[in-house]
Design a protein around this motif. Sequence first.
Motif: not given
Length: 205
Positions: A37, A166-167, A169, A175, A177, A179, A194-196
């Motif tokens: 993003d 990393q998170t 989802t 998947t 996310n 940062h 940051r992104g996916t």
Amino acid sequence: LAPLLAPYASEMPAVFRDQFLNPLNFGDAVILEGKMDDVWHRPPWISSLLWLSSFVNILFPETGRDVPARLVIFPTKASLGRSAQRWRRTFRFPRVRRFNATVAYDTRRRAVVESMGPAGILETDWSAQFIAPDRLIVESRGAFLRIAFLRLPLPGLLTPRVRVVQTATAEAADTVNVHFSISHDLLGEIFGYRGTFRGTRRSRG
């Protein structure tokens, strides 16, 4: 990272187990594809240092939004015959940029070591922490110059700190996310994205 994260295996999301715990045979790969993003750096003058680092596939000076990105992880051999993984990161700016490293576990020091640059001249030790139910935090623990058999610690002012969060989802089991940030004691945060990513595993079969 398996030696650090194995105690959390039963509670980790599948996307983390695939990336960090499940063994990879030679010819297999974990592939994370997605979009960043936001890719940024500051202050403006640091772009010249990032431009120099891009010649050896360590960071890059470009910034932008909605940047297609890909991470491919596959087994390789490190020094002294140790098992290791090669991490190839690709960011598709108008000029494609790569950010590559070799990651191995050093049993003597009980640390995960990431090697970058020509002949792995720059090394970083990593710590890893899983926070249930869905977050993984990886942080640097110092940087070193590797010259032949010498490993020379870099002083604090020359050693930015790296943090990756990393998170997983809840909406999609494959998947995460991401940062990623680099900070300096005097300058604060200087580089990040940051992104996916969506993860898949490909095998020779």
